[in-house]
Design an enzyme around this catalytic site. Structure first.
Site, PDB file in Angstrom:
ATOM      1  NE  ARG A   1      -1.453  -1.308   3.613  1.00  0.00           N
ATOM      2  CZ  ARG A   1      -1.642  -1.216   5.012  1.00  0.00           C
ATOM      3  NH1 ARG A   1      -2.702  -0.917   5.520  1.00  0.00           N
ATOM      4  NH2 ARG A   1      -0.698  -1.518   5.815  1.00  0.00           N
TER       5      ARG A   1
ATOM      6  CD  GLU B   1       5.628   5.385  15.619  1.00  0.00           C
ATOM      7  OE1 GLU B   1       6.886   5.374  15.972  1.00  0.00           O
ATOM      8  OE2 GLU B   1       4.648   4.768  16.158  1.00  0.00           O
TER       9      GLU B   1
ATOM     10  CD  GLN C   1       2.876  29.238  13.913  1.00  0.00           C
ATOM     11  OE1 GLN C   1       2.399  29.929  14.747  1.00  0.00           O
ATOM     12  NE2 GLN C   1       3.039  29.494  12.448  1.00  0.00           N
TER      13      GLN C   1
ATOM     14  CG  ASN D   1       4.230  27.131  10.199  1.00  0.00           C
ATOM     15  OD1 ASN D   1       3.336  27.657  10.416  1.00  0.00           O
ATOM     16  ND2 ASN D   1       5.527  27.451  10.950  1.00  0.00           N
TER      17      ASN D   1
ATOM     18  CG  HIS E   1      14.280  32.968   7.180  1.00  0.00           C
ATOM     19  ND1 HIS E   1      13.137  32.279   6.555  1.00  0.00           N
ATOM     20  CD2 HIS E   1      15.185  33.786   6.458  1.00  0.00           C
ATOM     21  CE1 HIS E   1      13.220  33.037   5.343  1.00  0.00           C
ATOM     22  NE2 HIS E   1      14.187  33.944   5.229  1.00  0.00           N
TER      23      HIS E   1
ATOM     24  CE1 TYR F   1       8.315  26.686   9.962  1.00  0.00           C
ATOM     25  CE2 TYR F   1       7.933  25.943   7.859  1.00  0.00           C
ATOM     26  CZ  TYR F   1       7.892  27.009   8.816  1.00  0.00           C
ATOM     27  OH  TYR F   1       7.883  28.245   8.335  1.00  0.00           O
TER      28      TYR F   1
END
Length: 182
Positions: A25, A30, A49, A51, A64, A131
């Site tokens: 499949r 994980e 959060q 993203n 960054h 992330y």
């Protein structure tokens, strides 16, 4: 050290490499276990959060550094990642680690606060990466370095990258931290 977490030459920068389970499949993996990460780092990681970045071929994003810890995972495509240590008090200040991530070695990275990261799309396919960060983004806490800073000397794997105007105009490392270059 945990068998699913590997160290790098930059203290705190970790490779997250969990087993992959395949069948007819597809596969299942994980991405990380919070308890393993916290045991190895000795710090709490509470992701608040998540993203999703979608980048076209020849795009370079970064370099960054935000005031947060993050876990990144390039989901698809061929990605070149460059991570620079810009922690003033670090013995590896200015050091860069690079990673080529693709379908043959789909890993994640834990990037602690104080490291600056970038991603470059290699090849003709897009790169999607997600992330998870432990602080909310508000735009006021980002430090950035110009993508082609000669002090970092990153050997980018592409010619004529597509770069945002903001990233083209970021300062050099020595402009951000002149005290380290006297």
């Amino acid at each position: 050290m945990n068998q699913n977490i590997k160290t790098t030459q930059i203290p705190g920068l970790l490779i997250l490499e969990r087993p992959i389970f395949t069948d007819d499949r597809g596969f299942f993996r994980e991405l990380f276990h919070k308890d393993e990460l916290e045991k190895v780092t000795g710090m709490k990681f509470d992701g608040v959060q998540m993203n999703h970045s979608h980048s076209l071929p020849r795009v370079v994003r970064g370099i960054h550094a935000e005031k947060w810890n993050k876990i990144i995972y390039p989901v698809c495509g061929d990605a070149f990642l460059a991570i620079a240590d810009i922690r003033l008090d670090s013995t590896t200040f200015g050091k860069v680690e690079t990673f080529n991530i693709n379908d043959n070695n789909r890993i994640g990275l834990f990037i602690p606060e104080g490291l600056a990261n970038s991603i470059c799309v290699v090849g003709k396919k897009v790169v999607d990466y997600i992330y998870l960060v432990d602080k909310y983004y508000d735009g006021s806490d980002t430090r950035a370095i110009v993508w082609d800073d000669p002090d970092l000397a990153i050997n980018w794997p592409i010619q004529n990258p597509i770069i945002s105007e903001r990233d083209q105009n970021n300062p050099r490392l020595r402009e951000l931290f002149p005290e380290r270059f006297r």
